[in-house]
Write a protein that holds these residues in place. Structure first.
Motif, PDB file in Angstrom:
ATOM      1  N   UNK A  82       0.803  -1.232   0.000  1.00 14.51           N
ATOM      2  CA  UNK A  82       0.000   0.000   0.000  1.00 14.51           C
ATOM      3  C   UNK A  82       0.835   1.282   0.000  1.00 14.51           C
ATOM      4  N   UNK A  83       1.948   1.300   0.739  1.00 17.09           N
ATOM      5  CA  UNK A  83       2.732   2.538   0.767  1.00 17.09           C
ATOM      6  C   UNK A  83       3.384   2.821  -0.583  1.00 17.09           C
ATOM      7  N   UNK A  84       3.818   1.779  -1.260  1.00 19.55           N
ATOM      8  CA  UNK A  84       4.398   1.987  -2.590  1.00 19.55           C
ATOM      9  C   UNK A  84       3.363   2.609  -3.527  1.00 19.55           C
ATOM     10  N   UNK A  85       2.138   2.097  -3.458  1.00 20.78           N
ATOM     11  CA  UNK A  85       1.108   2.613  -4.358  1.00 20.78           C
ATOM     12  C   UNK A  85       0.720   4.038  -3.987  1.00 20.78           C
ATOM     13  N   UNK A  86       0.694   4.327  -2.704  1.00 21.37           N
ATOM     14  CA  UNK A  86       0.373   5.695  -2.256  1.00 21.37           C
ATOM     15  C   UNK A  86       1.336   6.695  -2.891  1.00 21.37           C
TER      16      UNK A  86
ATOM     17  N   UNK B 165      13.710   3.369  -6.433  1.00 22.77           N
ATOM     18  CA  UNK B 165      12.262   3.204  -6.249  1.00 22.77           C
ATOM     19  C   UNK B 165      11.887   3.438  -4.789  1.00 22.77           C
ATOM     20  N   UNK B 166      10.734   4.053  -4.571  1.00 26.11           N
ATOM     21  CA  UNK B 166      10.241   4.252  -3.208  1.00 26.11           C
ATOM     22  C   UNK B 166       9.537   2.983  -2.748  1.00 26.11           C
ATOM     23  N   UNK B 167      10.340   1.939  -2.579  1.00 29.15           N
ATOM     24  CA  UNK B 167       9.837   0.656  -2.115  1.00 29.15           C
ATOM     25  C   UNK B 167      10.608   0.351  -0.846  1.00 29.15           C
ATOM     26  N   UNK B 168       9.938   0.403   0.271  1.00 25.87           N
ATOM     27  CA  UNK B 168      10.631   0.354   1.542  1.00 25.87           C
ATOM     28  C   UNK B 168      11.060  -1.068   1.880  1.00 25.87           C
TER      29      UNK B 168
ATOM     30  N   UNK C 162      -2.636   2.921   5.025  1.00 25.31           N
ATOM     31  CA  UNK C 162      -1.482   3.832   5.108  1.00 25.31           C
ATOM     32  C   UNK C 162      -1.731   5.012   6.039  1.00 25.31           C
ATOM     33  N   UNK C 163      -2.962   5.315   6.362  1.00 23.25           N
ATOM     34  CA  UNK C 163      -3.227   6.385   7.324  1.00 23.25           C
ATOM     35  C   UNK C 163      -2.928   5.947   8.750  1.00 23.25           C
ATOM     36  N   UNK C 164      -2.841   4.674   8.961  1.00 24.30           N
ATOM     37  CA  UNK C 164      -2.798   4.138  10.314  1.00 24.30           C
ATOM     38  C   UNK C 164      -1.469   3.474  10.649  1.00 24.30           C
ATOM     39  N   UNK C 165      -0.931   2.721   9.702  1.00 20.09           N
ATOM     40  CA  UNK C 165       0.191   1.841  10.045  1.00 20.09           C
ATOM     41  C   UNK C 165       1.533   2.532   9.804  1.00 20.09           C
ATOM     42  N   UNK C 166       2.592   2.080  10.464  1.00 22.42           N
ATOM     43  CA  UNK C 166       3.925   2.617  10.200  1.00 22.42           C
ATOM     44  C   UNK C 166       4.309   2.384   8.742  1.00 22.42           C
ATOM     45  N   UNK C 167       5.183   3.247   8.236  1.00 21.69           N
ATOM     46  CA  UNK C 167       5.626   3.110   6.852  1.00 21.69           C
ATOM     47  C   UNK C 167       6.315   1.760   6.677  1.00 21.69           C
ATOM     48  N   UNK C 168       5.924   1.060   5.629  1.00 18.57           N
ATOM     49  CA  UNK C 168       6.533  -0.248   5.414  1.00 18.57           C
ATOM     50  C   UNK C 168       6.396  -0.673   3.966  1.00 18.57           C
ATOM     51  N   UNK C 169       7.076  -1.741   3.626  1.00 20.55           N
ATOM     52  CA  UNK C 169       7.120  -2.203   2.247  1.00 20.55           C
ATOM     53  C   UNK C 169       5.956  -3.089   1.852  1.00 20.55           C
ATOM     54  N   UNK C 170       5.325  -3.713   2.869  1.00 25.07           N
ATOM     55  CA  UNK C 170       4.225  -4.627   2.544  1.00 25.07           C
ATOM     56  C   UNK C 170       4.724  -6.057   2.415  1.00 25.07           C
ATOM     57  N   UNK C 171       4.068  -6.795   1.554  1.00 21.61           N
ATOM     58  CA  UNK C 171       4.361  -8.222   1.441  1.00 21.61           C
ATOM     59  C   UNK C 171       4.888  -8.542   0.056  1.00 21.61           C
ATOM     60  N   UNK C 172       6.134  -8.982  -0.002  1.00 17.34           N
ATOM     61  CA  UNK C 172       6.761  -9.471  -1.243  1.00 17.34           C
ATOM     62  C   UNK C 172       8.121 -10.027  -0.849  1.00 17.34           C
ATOM     63  N   UNK C 173       8.667 -10.854  -1.708  1.00 16.58           N
ATOM     64  CA  UNK C 173      10.010 -11.402  -1.504  1.00 16.58           C
ATOM     65  C   UNK C 173      10.157 -12.058  -0.135  1.00 16.58           C
ATOM     66  N   UNK C 174       9.120 -12.723   0.331  1.00 17.10           N
ATOM     67  CA  UNK C 174       9.200 -13.499   1.579  1.00 17.10           C
ATOM     68  C   UNK C 174       9.829 -12.677   2.704  1.00 17.10           C
ATOM     69  N   UNK C 175       9.214 -11.519   2.972  1.00 15.71           N
ATOM     70  CA  UNK C 175       9.802 -10.587   3.920  1.00 15.71           C
ATOM     71  C   UNK C 175       8.948 -10.326   5.148  1.00 15.71           C
ATOM     72  N   UNK C 176       7.667 -10.693   5.139  1.00 17.98           N
ATOM     73  CA  UNK C 176       6.769 -10.232   6.191  1.00 17.98           C
ATOM     74  C   UNK C 176       7.174 -10.761   7.560  1.00 17.98           C
TER      75      UNK C 176
END
Lengths: 161, 290, 793
Positions: free
Chosen positions: C231-235, C484-487, C541-555
């Motif tokens: 979500x943050x990347x898309x924002x 890229x703004x991908x956290x 994104x209004x609520x949660x800390x800035x983060x990358x989300x789910x990809x590349x087995x990272x969560x």
């Protein structure tokens, strides 16, 4: 546009009457006209099973039946069988066994599973796999689903699990 | 996608269907189980202006046996074909085939008459109808009832001998004789899929000798193929590996116009048809699967 | 190798780490009470459908939308040029993939469609049905252009260039040449060579892509409800391309019906939906139908790899030399680019082994097909199949047992940290332990005996292996360094409520994999409360800390560590206040089962609800100089390594019907090492689900195109996905080697199953048909391909 028709049916025990376009299929009718969004739409061509519903006691594809064809019918959805407690054991087993991930296939999968166990609680793994073979799940790989259904079947038929 | 708009007629008698035909002509289309038509409509590959629902015409229901003939109503569901005791006793080929048709939720709606009328060349039931020597009964308002032999009924992909003003009402199947056997096999990638190749078979087996065989392949051409050359070759022959070899050779003639599909070439289908004929002949002869 | 201090936070009393806890969030899904995007209806919401190009490559001129605009229920009909006022184009490049180039891509094509299915006109109506009705009424004057359909000839001089400004159809090329490859091949006892083809396939998420964009012009604020992973990347991208203040964009991901990498990209039709909401000043919904999904959801895996391997007389792998070619569609997909998969293929091939000489060339070319980009296990199944395919080819050529050959070449478990030829750094892997465990689980010797017995009866069964590595827990080296703004970092904010409950907001997102449950397990353990006291909030994104989300087995690995750190910090704060209230030494107190207890003996001193009551309502009773802080935030970003590599091994037992070419999967075994296992059940289910997606690629799935770039199998009847009947039971085992880069020690597991399955199935099929002296290497292994290999067709 074609004229609307009035359709009268029973949904989850409640009598419903709506004027709708004939082209409205049953699952869209439930989701959009009755806000019963538990039944999902995955392919709209009868392959994925996400829209599985129960009509007059039999499971059907909600995308391959028109709402106007349900005139006088008794329709049950995931909301109905959840609230009645009818499939509480299946839901509990799915929960415990993590037999769902994203949960999009789950309402249809549960109705297909309930359909099998109502007729044959002693169904073996191959019979379970065959009965849910028209319900697509991208997440689980199916084994957990088969495990959960098998466990409930055993309980229902009085075998130890 | 969503279906294009249409008008809907709920028929409760054949007269309602004929009235719709009269009024709307080619714009009217019958829907029974809808398991083939509705997907096409939802993809806007079919867009009938008027849909005539025949599910509530009582006379199209029912399975009965009279004087050596099993009559199966057009609205008989695939699920019913699979469990009906009369069908199992008198037309076991249909019982066998029914579990290969799609999945339970589809079989609860799809109808025998609908499958035959739709004439999908990959479908199981048209081939079974031919193998069973079935007769298809159709009615029109102007010409009344007529009977069409299954072997003459399927004219091409989604194309049958039905006239635009006719409706398929029932199917008559000669009940299976004491010395007759049936076999059904298909090669499908996944349970319930359309087959790469399928074979419905019936015949008299005396000892190991084949007589009056009917071997019908499906999913190989624009309609089910009655393998007349192979059948003729096998007439009076005993089952043996050599007989199978002879049958496989004869198939080349029967399947010379075989079609490829998206996933499978004609050459592969021909090969698979040869494999199937060997397996089905073994089963008919009581030799089990090779 | 796996040492665990007995005093870590993970071993606290009542720890939930390592427990198969059921997912609290699954209950609503079981009752049909989830909220997927298409379940939502907003006031004044309208629906968009698109006219999509029927041609793979075509110019278009006049668009006549008069009839469409007059149709029932139509709000607007919008062309690409009209929409371009509201949405700027994008270019899918990353600076660290040197030389990667692409062309500007618009939300709706301006005057040229570059693949069949590209959106050309948007039709907005009161209902989706009405929009579709009017789509059929729009007249578009297309002029077909020559089509680049074959990646093999995409770079030929005679082939037209899709984007003339780019000069050619080459998107990206990378070459690596390590050690002395030519010498190694010259010295080799045995050289095996193979061409592998990987079918193009796609994600087929059961929930198709869906978005509702809701622009409020009075506040210049855009809310987007999206089925997505990041979500943050898309924002950031919405703000950037719609010209909005990023602080006034909110992205909300509620329930997501499967994603697998499909929902982590920028899709033109979704961007168009956002722009239309701004244009029309009202909510707009777009829900791709299944046919649209097949022609617009990203595809993946369409690679042709020619590879060879040099082997010594002793069975030592000396060198790999490979050439990878992939056709990625007309644009590099934004913002992660379409160069990553090829990059992974040439990084990872042969990765489990001690290979010192390595040469690879990857070329990524443009074609007039749907775009390809990152899908579950990006590049891994290809690299694994190439490497493991070569290993088995060598075993056949040298008449060696494939297990023995692997043993001789797998990196020794005591050789870490280890740097692979391509520069990958492995912290600590466990290939040999995993292999030993796998062989025991499957009773390898017994299975070989059984195979021989069946072979005598004319039944052809095969056993196939795949050792694998998986990239997980990516650091900023993956995308951030490329601009890229991908956290890559994650945050967790944790709050004690006055009830004693803990509310956690996390940047990682729930896709069904169970990340919310895993965060809850970590939080409950770190603070010391029961699972039912934890509430996880994610995806907004209004609520949660800035983060990358789910990809590349990272969560689990990155998000989990942030949650652990937040939980420990909150616990410390709570104990500090409790010590004051109880007039005790904080060090003598602990929190267990939702209560402050004596660290020694565990006697309850005060439930957390009492602490909450005092702090929130009776602060007057606390000393004047004490200000309790019951909300903490902590972050984590991996730093020690670019990636936390995991490893594992898979085996398949299959039966090939050599008359029909049909393959029956009898059984599958997997042993994986993903470090600390937080929830064994969820880990096993990630592996099983992943294996089955790998099976899809190996046996069933392929996006078929004709030479005119026409997509041929855009239905679920024609694109075959794995279904229940044909799937085997999958037995899963583990070795646990925690990463020392985090206290939690967890690595990722989302993609391991998918990585190894195609290779293991290929090797099993080839093992089964070895008596015929034949083998296959073109996926998917359809009956036809197997029959052709056997010379029967």
């Amino acid at each position: 546009m074609s004229d609307t028709l009035t359709v009268n049916l029973t949904v989850n025990g409640e009598k419903v009457s709506r004027a709708i376009e004939p082209r409205r299929n049953l699952v869209d009718f439930l989701r959009e006209d009755l806000q019963l969004t538990g039944s999902h739409v995955g392919c709209e061509h009868g392959v994925c099973g996400a829209c599985t519903l129960r009509v007059n006691g039999e499971i059907v594809r909600g995308c391959l039946m028109l709402a106007v064809q349900a005139e006088g019918a008794v329709v049950e959805t995931i909301e109905g069988v959840s609230d009645s407690g009818e499939i509480a054991d299946l839901q509990e087993a799915f929960h415990e066994r993590n037999a769902l991930q994203c949960g999009f296939c789950t309402p249809g999968m549960l109705l297909a599973a309930a359909d099998l166990l109502n007729a044959n609680p002693g169904a073996g793994r191959d019979q379970i796999r065959e009965h849910i073979s028209g319900n697509y799940c991208r997440c689980t790989g199916y084994q957990a689903i088969v495990d959960a259904i098998e466990a409930v079947g055993r309980k229902r038929s009085g075998q130890s699990s | 996608m969503k279906a294009a708009p249409f008008d809907f007629v709920r028929a409760t008698a054949l007269s309602d269907v004929f009235a719709a035909f009269e009024r709307h002509g080619d714009d009217a289309r019958i829907v029974a189980g809808g398991q083939s038509l509705m997907p096409m409509m939802n993809m806007r590959l079919a867009a009938p202006r008027v849909l005539v629902d025949i599910n509530h015409i009582a006379e199209l229901n029912g399975v009965s046996e009279t004087d050596g003939t099993l009559r199966i109503g057009a609205l008989t569901r695939h699920q019913e074909l699979g469990v009906n005791a009369l069908v199992a006793e008198h037309a076991p080929l249909l019982t066998m085939a029914s579990t290969h048709i799609a999945h339970p939720a589809i079989r609860n709606r799809g109808t025998f008459g609908g499958s035959l009328s739709h004439a999908d060349p990959a479908a199981e039931l048209p081939a079974c109808a031919i193998a069973s020597d079935a007769v298809i009964n159709a009615v029109s308002s102007s010409r009344g009832e007529r009977s069409i032999k299954a072997v003459d009924f399927f004219l091409g992909t989604f194309h049958t001998a039905l006239e635009p003003d006719e409706i398929l009402v029932s199917v008559d199947i000669p009940i299976i004789g004491a010395a007759e056997r049936v076999a059904f096999d298909e090669l499908a990638r996944r349970q319930g899929d359309y087959a790469l190749v399928g074979l419905a078979a019936k015949g008299t087996i005396e000892g190991k000798t084949f007589k009056d065989l009917r071997l019908v392949f499906f999913s190989v051409a624009d309609r089910p193929i009655l393998a007349t050359e192979t059948i003729a070759t096998l007439e009076g022959k005993d089952y043996s590996p050599d007989t199978v070899t002879v049958a496989e050779a004869a198939l080349e003639v029967d399947l010379q116009d075989i079609d490829s599909d998206l996933h499978t070439s004609a050459a592969t289908k021909t090969h698979l048809a040869r494999v199937l004929v060997g397996r089905v002949l073994a089963e008919l002869a009581g030799e089990g699967r090779q | 190798m796996t040492e665990k201090s007995p005093l870590t936070v993970l071993d606290r009393p009542n720890s939930f780490i390592g427990k198969s806890v059921s997912r609290a969030g699954a209950k609503r899904l079981l009752e049909g009470r989830g909220t997927f995007v298409d379940d939502m209806t907003l006031p004044r919401m309208v629906h968009v459908a698109f006219c999509r190009s029927p041609f793979a490559h075509a110019k278009f001129g006049a668009i006549n939308s008069e009839a469409a605009k007059a149709a029932s229920g139509i709000i607007s009909v919008v062309t690409g040029r009209e929409l371009a006022e509201y949405c700027t184009p994008w270019v899918g490049v990353l600076t660290h993939l040197q030389g990667l180039k692409s062309a500007p891509q618009h939300a709706i094509a301006l005057d040229k469609a570059c693949w069949q299915g590209e959106a050309v006109v948007a039709v907005i109506a009161e209902t989706r049905s009405q929009a579709e009705d009017a789509v059929e009424l729009v007249e578009i004057d297309y002029q077909e252009l020559p089509v680049v359909a074959d990646m093999e000839t995409a770079l030929d001089d005679a082939t037209p260039v899709i984007h003339s400004d780019l000069g050619d159809n080459l998107c990206f090329q990378r070459e690596v040449d390590i050690g002395e490859v030519d010498k190694a091949f010259a010295d080799a006892h045995c050289v095996v060579e193979e061409t592998f083809n990987f079918g193009r396939h796609t994600g087929v998420c059961l929930e198709t892509r869906a978005i509702i964009a809701d622009y409020n012009p009075s506040e210049e604020h855009l809310t987007v409800y999206l089925s997505a992973q990041a979500p943050h990347m898309m924002k950031n991208l919405y703000a950037k391309h719609f010209g909005l203040n990023e602080d006034k964009v909110r992205v909300v991901c509620k329930d997501v019906g499967g994603s697998f990498g499909i929902k982590v990209h920028t899709y033109p039709d979704e961007m168009a939906t956002g722009a239309l909401s701004i244009m029309l000043k009202r909510p707009v919904k777009f829900n791709a139908d299944r046919l649209e999904s097949f022609v617009t959801d990203i595809h993946a895996r369409d690679h042709r790899v020619k590879a060879r391997m040099a082997v010594s007389k002793e069975g030592k792998f000396l060198a790999i030399d490979m050439d990878d070619l992939t056709g990625i569609g007309p644009y590099s997909v934004y913002p992660r680019t379409s160069g990553i998969e090829a990059n992974q293929v040439i990084n990872l091939t042969g990765g489990p082994y001690t290979i010192e000489n390595y040469r690879a060339n990857a070329r990524v070319v443009f074609t007039n097909k749907n775009g390809m980009c990152q899908y579950r296990a990006v590049g891994h199944p290809i690299a694994c199949a190439v490497g493991e395919g070569l290993v088995d080819a060598a075993a056949r050529a040298m008449d060696m047992d494939p297990v023995e050959l692997r043993r001789r070449n797998l990196i020794p478990d005591d050789a870490y940290p280890y740097t692979y030829a391509t520069g990958l750094v492995y912290e600590q892997l466990s290939h040999h332990q995993c292999l030993d465990k796998l062989l025991e689980m499957m009773d390898y010797d017994g299975l070989r005996r059984e195979q021989a017995e069946y072979r005598d009866k004319g039944i052809h069964r095969g056993i196939g292996f795949a050792s694998m590595i998986e990239v997980t827990n990516p650091s900023p080296a993956f995308y951030g360094v490329g601009g890229a703004f991908i956290s890559s970092q994650e945050g967790c904010t944790m709050r004690l409520d006055h009830t004693g409950g803990i509310t956690c907001t996390v940047g990682v997102t729930e896709q069904g994999q169970g990340s919310d449950a895993v965060m809850a397990q970590v939080a409950a353990t770190a603070v010391g409360v029961p699972m039912e006291n934890i509430r996880i909030v994610s995806g907004d994104t209004d609520v949660v800390p800035y983060g990358g989300g789910t990809w590349a087995s990272r969560a689990a690995g990155i998000g989990g560590e942030a949650a652990l750190r937040a939980g420990k910090a909150l616990r410390e704060n709570l104990l500090e206040i409790a010590a004051i209230i109880l007039q005790a030494d904080a060090a003598a107190l602990d929190i267990q089962d939702g209560a402050v207890v004596d660290a020694d003996g565990g006697t309850e001193r005060m439930p957390l609800s009492e602490l909450g009551r005092i702090v929130y309502f009776r602060g007057d009773t606390l000393p004047k100089d004490v200000q309790p802080e019951l909300v903490v935030t902590r972050h984590y970003v991996p730093k020690a390594f670019p990636f936390a590599f995991t490893n594992g091994v898979e085996a398949f037992y299959v039966e090939v019907d050599v008359d029909t070419g049909f393959v029956k999967l009898l059984k599958c075994w997997v042993v994986d090492d993903c470090g600390t296992i937080i929830n064994p059940m969820l880990v096993d289910e990630q592996i099983r689900g992943g294996v089955v997606q790998g099976i899809g690629g190996a046996l069933y799935e392929e996006c078929l195109y004709d030479e005119r770039g026409q997509y041929l199998n855009a239905t679920m009847a024609d694109y075959l996905t794995p279904m229940a009947m044909e799937m085997p039971d999958i037995e899963v085992g583990h070795v646990e080697t925690p990463t020392k880069d985090s206290e939690l020690g967890a690595k990722g597991v989302g993609e391991a199953g998918t990585t190894g399955a195609p290779a293991a199935i290929m090797n099993a099929i080839n093992d089964a048909i070895q008596p015929f002296g034949k083998h296959v290497s073109d996926m998917p292994f359809t009956p036809e391909r197997i029959l052709k290999a056997l010379g029967k067709v």
